[in-house]
Write a protein that holds these residues in place. Structure first.
Motif, mmCIF file in Angstrom:
data_model
loop_
_atom_site.group_PDB
_atom_site.id
_atom_site.type_symbol
_atom_site.label_atom_id
_atom_site.label_comp_id
_atom_site.label_asym_id
_atom_site.label_seq_id
_atom_site.Cartn_x
_atom_site.Cartn_y
_atom_site.Cartn_z
ATOM 1 N N ASP A 71 2.473 -16.708 1.339
ATOM 2 C CA ASP A 71 1.194 -16.007 1.478
ATOM 3 C C ASP A 71 1.456 -14.514 1.341
ATOM 4 O O ASP A 71 2.381 -13.980 1.947
ATOM 5 C CB ASP A 71 0.565 -16.290 2.847
ATOM 6 N N PHE A 72 0.645 -13.841 0.535
ATOM 7 C CA PHE A 72 0.778 -12.408 0.331
ATOM 8 C C PHE A 72 -0.426 -11.720 0.940
ATOM 9 O O PHE A 72 -1.570 -12.035 0.618
ATOM 10 C CB PHE A 72 0.862 -12.084 -1.173
ATOM 11 N N ASP A 73 -0.167 -10.775 1.848
ATOM 12 C CA ASP A 73 -1.253 -10.051 2.498
ATOM 13 C C ASP A 73 -1.791 -8.908 1.656
ATOM 14 O O ASP A 73 -2.945 -8.538 1.775
ATOM 15 C CB ASP A 73 -0.799 -9.503 3.854
ATOM 16 N N PHE A 74 -0.934 -8.331 0.818
ATOM 17 C CA PHE A 74 -1.412 -7.243 -0.039
ATOM 18 C C PHE A 74 -0.442 -7.037 -1.190
ATOM 19 O O PHE A 74 0.704 -7.470 -1.161
ATOM 20 C CB PHE A 74 -1.597 -5.945 0.749
ATOM 21 N N PHE A 75 -0.935 -6.370 -2.212
ATOM 22 C CA PHE A 75 -0.137 -5.946 -3.357
ATOM 23 C C PHE A 75 -0.552 -4.517 -3.639
ATOM 24 O O PHE A 75 -1.740 -4.232 -3.783
ATOM 25 C CB PHE A 75 -0.427 -6.834 -4.571
ATOM 26 N N GLU A 76 0.412 -3.622 -3.677
ATOM 27 C CA GLU A 76 0.095 -2.205 -3.869
ATOM 28 C C GLU A 76 0.981 -1.641 -4.970
ATOM 29 O O GLU A 76 2.192 -1.885 -4.989
ATOM 30 C CB GLU A 76 0.333 -1.445 -2.565
ATOM 31 N N TYR A 77 0.390 -0.896 -5.869
ATOM 32 C CA TYR A 77 1.133 -0.209 -6.925
ATOM 33 C C TYR A 77 1.027 1.279 -6.654
ATOM 34 O O TYR A 77 -0.076 1.816 -6.531
ATOM 35 C CB TYR A 77 0.545 -0.534 -8.295
ATOM 36 N N VAL A 78 2.168 1.953 -6.539
ATOM 37 C CA VAL A 78 2.192 3.377 -6.259
ATOM 38 C C VAL A 78 3.030 4.042 -7.332
ATOM 39 O O VAL A 78 4.192 3.672 -7.541
ATOM 40 C CB VAL A 78 2.788 3.665 -4.872
ATOM 41 N N ALA A 79 2.476 5.027 -8.010
ATOM 42 C CA ALA A 79 3.209 5.770 -9.039
ATOM 43 C C ALA A 79 3.362 7.222 -8.612
ATOM 44 O O ALA A 79 2.443 7.797 -8.032
ATOM 45 C CB ALA A 79 2.453 5.711 -10.367
ATOM 46 N N ASP A 80 4.503 7.804 -8.900
ATOM 47 C CA ASP A 80 4.738 9.214 -8.632
ATOM 48 C C ASP A 80 4.306 9.983 -9.878
ATOM 49 O O ASP A 80 5.061 10.113 -10.834
ATOM 50 C CB ASP A 80 6.221 9.454 -8.314
ATOM 51 N N GLU A 81 3.095 10.458 -9.860
ATOM 52 C CA GLU A 81 2.516 11.140 -11.021
ATOM 53 C C GLU A 81 3.138 12.520 -11.261
ATOM 54 O O GLU A 81 2.899 13.138 -12.289
ATOM 55 C CB GLU A 81 1.007 11.292 -10.844
ATOM 56 N N THR A 82 3.954 13.013 -10.333
ATOM 57 C CA THR A 82 4.564 14.327 -10.495
ATOM 58 C C THR A 82 5.861 14.260 -11.298
ATOM 59 O O THR A 82 6.358 15.284 -11.735
ATOM 60 C CB THR A 82 4.879 14.970 -9.126
ATOM 61 N N ARG A 83 6.404 13.052 -11.489
ATOM 62 C CA ARG A 83 7.668 12.904 -12.211
ATOM 63 C C ARG A 83 7.418 12.676 -13.703
ATOM 64 O O ARG A 83 6.494 11.969 -14.082
ATOM 65 C CB ARG A 83 8.455 11.741 -11.647
ATOM 66 N N ALA A 84 8.285 13.244 -14.516
ATOM 67 C CA ALA A 84 8.186 13.076 -15.960
ATOM 68 C C ALA A 84 8.641 11.671 -16.347
ATOM 69 O O ALA A 84 9.498 11.079 -15.708
ATOM 70 C CB ALA A 84 9.047 14.106 -16.671
ATOM 71 N N VAL A 85 8.063 11.139 -17.418
ATOM 72 C CA VAL A 85 8.451 9.836 -17.948
ATOM 73 C C VAL A 85 9.616 10.065 -18.908
ATOM 74 O O VAL A 85 9.559 10.933 -19.766
ATOM 75 C CB VAL A 85 7.274 9.154 -18.669
ATOM 76 N N GLU A 86 10.656 9.253 -18.766
ATOM 77 C CA GLU A 86 11.819 9.405 -19.651
ATOM 78 C C GLU A 86 11.521 8.881 -21.040
ATOM 79 O O GLU A 86 10.855 7.935 -21.246
ATOM 80 C CB GLU A 86 13.000 8.618 -19.086
#
Length: 86
Positions: A71-86
């Motif tokens: 059973d999964f109570d939650f799913f959260e996606y968090v991105a660090d928008e301050t970091r550059a993408v390689e």
């Protein structure tokens, strides 16, 4: 003995590397498994390099006996928008 205790699981992505981590309290995480090449986590990964982005989801299956559940109570996606993408 199996413990029926809630845990936290997360996929940590850092540039082209990713790994899984787990925790009982959601604070102190421990790495589990190996380090993966994040560029291969896509339905479009191929030898020609047509990569459009990584997809993330969650699932659990008892493919052997069809008896265990998760059973999964939650799913959260968090991105660090301050970091550059390689």
């Amino acid at each position: 003995m199996e413990e029926n205790r809630p845990i936290y699981i997360r996929l940590y992505v850092e540039g082209r590397k990713s790994w899984f981590e787990w925790s009982y309290d959601g604070e102190g995480y421990q790495k589990i498994g190996g380090i993966f090449d994040t560029t291969k986590l896509s339905d479009e990964y191929c030898k020609y390099g047509e990569f459009t982005g990584t997809m993330v989801g969650i699932t659990c299956a008892d493919l052997m006996f069809h008896r265990k559940t998760a059973d999964f109570d939650f799913f959260e996606y968090v991105a660090d928008e301050t970091r550059a993408v390689e």
